[in-house]
Scaffold this active site. Structure first.
Site, short mmCIF file in Angstrom:
data_model
loop_
_atom_site.label_atom_id
_atom_site.label_comp_id
_atom_site.label_asym_id
_atom_site.label_seq_id
_atom_site.Cartn_x
_atom_site.Cartn_y
_atom_site.Cartn_z
N HIS A 1 0.84 -1.21 0.00
CA HIS A 1 0.00 0.00 0.00
C HIS A 1 0.88 1.26 0.00
CE1 HIS A 1 -3.27 -2.72 1.26
NE2 HIS A 1 -4.06 -1.80 0.71
N LYS B 1 -0.50 4.75 4.70
CA LYS B 1 -1.31 3.76 5.43
C LYS B 1 -0.72 3.52 6.81
CE LYS B 1 -3.66 -0.66 4.96
NZ LYS B 1 -4.90 -0.07 5.49
#
Ligand code: NAD
Length: 265
Positions: free
Chosen positions: A154, A158
């Site tokens: 990600h 995040k």
């Protein structure tokens, strides 16, 4: 008639949700933001560079949710829990996309689901729902000679790891093997960790740049590897799924539901 309020409306997912509501002419009644956010008091449409819609950002959950019957929440665990405590009674359904809840926070959501319909998913994309189903099936058919390793990547912003989606995939693999994920999860592969435990489920995590979401589940046998994978190209896929869940949850009795219930899988 469906009327939606968006928690964390100025966030990456919040903006995407507001944009889709505007484009689909869905009734958008308000959005919450953290108390120090510069957009508080601003119109939701105008904030996205579109015509004003007469609904504003507010730091008060009661105000943001005042005219809504569904609350969509992609924020932070503590903010989601605080919203569940403060939502007006007229909000019949809640869609939770926030990830990273502790066990205690998850139990609190289950208690709220006794009095309100809640759809919660670590990933709202149709493709991931399909990947979960395939992971469960594959894990059920391959024996313990096949080590299960879950990979996720990600963007650099995040804050929780492994991702909620990776944990959904882990739970699907564990369910296929008839065990609990908590009992099968391997500690992170680092240092001198010894040989891999049979039946364990491992996780590997990458964070960087603007990656929207990459997930794969590998079944690693002695002489061959099966890998199931999913790549999210645009976070609109999550927002589309969350809006579908909002339409569905508005008519449901209290309970805790998943994306598979919305999709009828
Ligand atoms: P983000 O940081 O861009 O957005 C979160 C927003 O919440 C921010 O605008 C922040 O100001 C706001 N916020 C913080 N505290 C608040 C409070 N007390 N009240 C109201 N708003 C508050 O993050 P994001 O990328 O939009 O992701 C949000 C969450 O959704 C994360 O947990 C992420 O993992 C999850 N997520 C889930 C899916 C899914 O399909 N389930 C998809 C993408 C992201």
């Amino acid at each position: 008639m469906l009327s939606i309020a968006v928690a964390g409306g100025a966030g990456r997912m919040g903006q995407e949700l507001i944009r889709i509501c505007l484009e689909q002419n869905l009734r958008l009644t308000g959005a919450s933001e953290r108390p120090d956010h510069p957009l508080l008091g601003h119109d939701l449409g105008a904030a996205l560079g579109r015509p004003a819609i007469g609904a504003n950002f507010s730091s008060s959950v009661a105000d943001a949710g005042a005219d809504a019957n569904v609350w969509i929440d992609f924020t932070l665990p503590a903010a989601t829990l605080a919203a569940l405590d403060a939502l007006p009674a007229a909000v019949r359904g809640v869609v939770i996309g926030t990830t990273g809840f502790s066990t205690a926070q998850q139990s609190a959501i289950a208690v709220h689901a006794q009095s309100r319909a809640i759809v919660q998913a670590g990933n709202f994309s149709l493709g991931i729902a399909m990947l979960c189903a395939l992971t469960r099936q594959t894990a059920a058919r391959l024996n313990l000679d096949w080590d299960i390793e879950i990979f996720e990547a990600h963007h650099r912003h995040k804050v929780d790891a492994p991702s909620g989606t990776a944990l959904m995939l882990g739970a699907a693999a564990a369910a296929g093997r008839g065990v609990r994920l908590a009992d099968a999860t391997l500690p992170p592969h680092t240092g001198v960790s010894g040989p891999r435990a049979a039946g364990g489920i491992g996780f590997a995590v990458v964070r960087g740049g603007g990656i929207v979401g990459e997930h794969s589940v590998s079944f690693v046998g002695p002489r061959e590897i099966v890998t199931l994978s999913h790549s999210a190209r645009d976070r609109a896929v999550f927002a589309d799924g969350a809006i579908a869940a909002a339409k569905w949850v508005a008519d449901q009795p209290p309970g805790l539901y998943g994306i598979e219930d919305v999709l009828g899988l």
